[in-house]
Design an enzyme around this catalytic site. Structure first.
Site, PDB file in Angstrom:
ATOM      1  N   THR A   1      38.797  37.119  39.398  1.00 14.21           N
ATOM      2  CA  THR A   1      39.247  37.102  40.797  1.00 14.21           C
ATOM      3  C   THR A   1      40.193  35.934  41.036  1.00 14.21           C
ATOM      4  O   THR A   1      39.966  34.835  40.538  1.00 14.21           O
ATOM      5  CB  THR A   1      38.038  36.947  41.744  1.00 14.21           C
ATOM      6  OG1 THR A   1      37.210  38.087  41.620  1.00 14.21           O
ATOM      7  CG2 THR A   1      38.490  36.812  43.186  1.00 14.21           C
ATOM      8  N   GLU A  88      41.621  33.145  30.835  1.00 13.40           N
ATOM      9  CA  GLU A  88      40.472  32.987  29.930  1.00 13.40           C
ATOM     10  C   GLU A  88      40.916  33.091  28.472  1.00 13.40           C
ATOM     11  O   GLU A  88      41.507  34.092  28.061  1.00 13.40           O
ATOM     12  CB  GLU A  88      39.408  34.037  30.254  1.00 13.40           C
ATOM     13  CG  GLU A  88      38.660  33.683  31.540  1.00 13.40           C
ATOM     14  CD  GLU A  88      37.756  34.780  32.053  1.00 13.40           C
ATOM     15  OE1 GLU A  88      37.888  35.932  31.589  1.00 13.40           O
ATOM     16  OE2 GLU A  88      36.928  34.478  32.937  1.00 13.40           O
ATOM     17  N   ASN A 215      34.055  37.006  28.102  1.00 17.18           N
ATOM     18  CA  ASN A 215      33.659  38.124  28.953  1.00 17.18           C
ATOM     19  C   ASN A 215      32.515  38.949  28.399  1.00 17.18           C
ATOM     20  O   ASN A 215      31.871  39.695  29.145  1.00 17.18           O
ATOM     21  CB  ASN A 215      34.875  38.997  29.261  1.00 17.18           C
ATOM     22  CG  ASN A 215      35.734  38.329  30.301  1.00 17.18           C
ATOM     23  OD1 ASN A 215      35.369  38.301  31.472  1.00 17.18           O
ATOM     24  ND2 ASN A 215      36.842  37.744  29.882  1.00 17.18           N
ATOM     25  N   THR A 220      28.449  40.875  34.655  1.00 17.43           N
ATOM     26  CA  THR A 220      28.851  41.239  36.017  1.00 17.43           C
ATOM     27  C   THR A 220      28.154  42.535  36.420  1.00 17.43           C
ATOM     28  O   THR A 220      27.614  43.236  35.582  1.00 17.43           O
ATOM     29  CB  THR A 220      30.370  41.430  36.117  1.00 17.43           C
ATOM     30  OG1 THR A 220      30.756  42.465  35.214  1.00 17.43           O
ATOM     31  CG2 THR A 220      31.102  40.179  35.792  1.00 17.43           C
TER      32      THR A 220
END
Lengths: 220, 222
Positions: A1, A88, A215, A220
Site C-alpha cells: 500500500t 521490497e 512476501n 495477509t
C-alpha cells in the site's frame, strides 16, 4: 500500500487545489510500480491552509496556480520515487523516460510498462543490459508506434536505434547497473518511439530474491 | 537522529529507529528544504506507538493537523475492494471543502472488514476530533490505514492513544519525521520531503509531504 500526505501553506481555492493534486498524482504516484499489485488503501491527501497569506489563488490558469501545480508535482514525484527506491527487496531505483509519443499520457504508459515488466526487473537485478526485454515491454504497453522508430538507451549506453540492435559495450552497460546496485542508486532507461511531443516518466525497482522471501513470510 | 532526539524530550512511546530515504525531488525553480509535512506554516504533526502493530514497538499512529481548516483534496485507489478509510474519506471530501487534519494508523489496513471496519474508521476520525477539541461536523478529520488486509484496527487502543498524540503535536522537523516513521509498514526507510517555491516575485509558499510504501505498489488512483 502507498499512502501520502501533502501539506501546503498557500491560500488556494478547492477548484484549483483539487485538480492540481489529481494532475500531480497522475505524473507521480500513479507512475510507480513495485510488483503490479494495486492496493485496497492507496490514498494521497492534500491539505492547503493559506497560512502563507496573500490573495487566494482561484484561477487554475493563472501563473501562480501553474507554478504551484508544478511544485506540487515535483514534490510528489520525489516522494513517489522514494517508494520505488525502497521497493521490497530492491537494490536499485529504475527510472524510465519515454519520448516521442503522441501525448504525455501515451509516453507514461510506455514508461510504466517498461518499469513494471518482471523480465526487465529481473534483468536489472542480474545486471543484464537486456534491450530485447525493454523493447518487448514497451511494445505491449497498448500504445501504437512503429518498430523502426524505436531507440533505447541504458544510462549513457545506446542499445537500439531505428529499431535495430546496436553493437554496444555490454560489459560497460552491465558495470553501470552493478555500480548503481552497489550504491542503491538509480538506473535510467530511455525509450524513444517516434517524433511526437509526448514525454513521460515512470519509476520502479529491480526484482530480487528478497521480494519473494518478504512476501512469503508476510501473511495477509 | 532528529526523531530520536525529539522523541526523548517528547516522552512519547515507541521506536522510531529507521533511516530516512534519500530526497529525490527533481531539480528546478524550487528549493528543497528540511522537513516534511510540518515545513509549511500552520501545520503540526506527531507519531507514537499505540499498540496497534502485531509485532514490535515501532510507532504506528500519526496525526497531521492544520491550525485552521485546510482546503482538502484526495486521490484514491480504484480497487473495488476499497478499504473503509478510503470510503470514508471520499464521503468527507464530497461533503466538505475543508478539513482539520488526518489520522493514520499502521498495522492493519482496515480493508475487507465490512461494516465493523466502517465503524472503526468513523471512530478514529471522531476520536481525533475529540482529542483536538474541534467540532467534527464543521471541521472533520480524514483517516488512512495501512497494514495487514482483513484485520480490524484496535479502535479502543487507537482512541486511547489519540489524546496523548495530540498533546505531543509540534511543528518541528522531528515531529514530521516521527509521523513519517509511524505510517511505515515493511518500509526500510521513512519518506519525507519539503520544498519552497516562489509563485510570483516576493510571494513564497512551502509544500511538505510524507508517504509510505514498499510492496503492493501499483497505484491507480483517481
Amino acid at each position: 500500500t502507498m499512502l501520502g500526505v501533502v501539506t501546503c501553506d498557500a491560500p488556494v481555492a478547492a477548484a484549483v487545489w483539487r485538480p492540481a493534486l489529481a494532475a500531480a498524482c497522475a505524473a507521480s504516484f500513479n507512475q510507480i510500480t513495485v510488483d503490479g499489485d494495486t492496493s485496497t488503501n492507496d490514498t494521497v491527501l492534500g491539505l492547503a491552509n493559506g497560512a502563507a497569506g496573500g490573495a487566494a489563488i482561484g484561477d487554475p490558469n493563472s501563473p501562480e496556480a501553474r507554478a504551484l501545480g508544478a511544485a506540487l508535482t515535483v514534490l510528489l514525484q520525489g516522494l513517489a520515487k522514494s517508494i520505488a527506491w525502497d521497493g521490497e527487496g530492491a537494490t536499485m531505483l529504475l527510472e524510465c523516460t519515454a519520448r516521442g509519443a503522441r501525448s504525455d499520457a501515451d509516453a507514461r504508459r510506455v514508461a510504466r510498462s517498461v518499469v513494471g515488466s518482471s523480465l526487465v526487473k529481473s534483468a536489472m537485478f542480474g545486471h543484464d543490459p537486456n534491450w530485447g526485454r525493454i523493447a518487448a515491454a514497451a511494445g505491449y504497453s497498448g500504445v501504437d508506434y512503429r518498430q523502426e522508430d524505436v531507440r533505447i538507451s541504458l544510462g549513457d549506453t545506446e542499445l537500439m536505434r531505428g529499431g535495430q540492435p546496436l553493437d554496444f559495450d555490454a560489459a560497460a552497460a552491465s558495470a553501470y547497473m552493478k555500480a548503481a546496485a552497489a550504491a542503491h542508486g538509480t538506473v535510467t532507461i530511455e525509450v524513444s518511439i517516434g517524433d511526437g511531443p509526448g514525454v513521460g516518466q515512470a519509476w520502479g525497482c529491480d526484482l530480487s530474491y528478497d521480494y519473494v522471501k518478504i512476501n512469503a513470510e508476510y501473511t495477509t | 537522529s532528529a526523531a530520536s532526539t525529539e522523541q526523548a524530550s517528547a516522552g512519547l512511546p515507541g521506536s522510531f529507529d529507521i533511516p530516512a530515504a534519500p530526497i529525490l525531488i527533481p531539480e528546478g525553480p524550487w528549493k528543497v528544504i528540511e522537513g516534511g509535512v510540518t515545513a509549511p506554516a500552520g501545520f503540526k504533526a506527531q507519531g507514537m506507538y499505540a499498540g496497534l502493530r502485531a509485532k514490535g514497538d515501532k510507532a504506528d499512529l500519526a496525526l497531521v493537523v492544520s491550525d485552521t481548516p485546510a482546503v482538502a483534496a484526495g486521490a484514491f485507489t480504484l480497487n473495488v475492494m476499497a478499504a473503509a478509510p478510503v470510503t470514508l474519506c471520499r464521503e468527507v471530501l464530497a461533503a466538505h471543502e475543508t478539513v482539520r487534519g488526518v489520522v493514520i494508523n499502521a498495522g492493519q489496513a482496515n480493508a475487507a472488514t465490512g461494516a465493523a471496519g466502517d465503524r472503526d474508521a468513523r471512530a478514529a476520525t471522531a476520536a481525533a476530533a475529540d482529542a483536538l477539541g474541534g467540532d467534527e461536523a464543521s471541521d472533520p478529520f480524514l483517516v488512512m490505514s495501512t497494514g495487514v488486509i482483513g484485520r480490524r484496527v484496535d479502535a479502543d487502543a487507537l482512541s486511547a492513544a489519540l489524546p496523548v498524540l495530540a498533546a505531543g503535536l509540534g511543528a518541528g522537523a522531528g515531529h514530521a519525521l516521527r509521523a513519517a516513521v509511524a505510517i511505515t509498514t515493511t518500509d526500510l526507510a521513512s519518506k519525507s520531503a519539503a520544498l519552497e517555491v516562489e509563485l510570483a516575485p516576493g510571494r513564497t509558499v512551502r509544500l511538505g509531504g510524507m508517504c509510505k510504501g514498499s510492496g503492493m505498489i501499483h497505484p491507480n488512483m483517481a
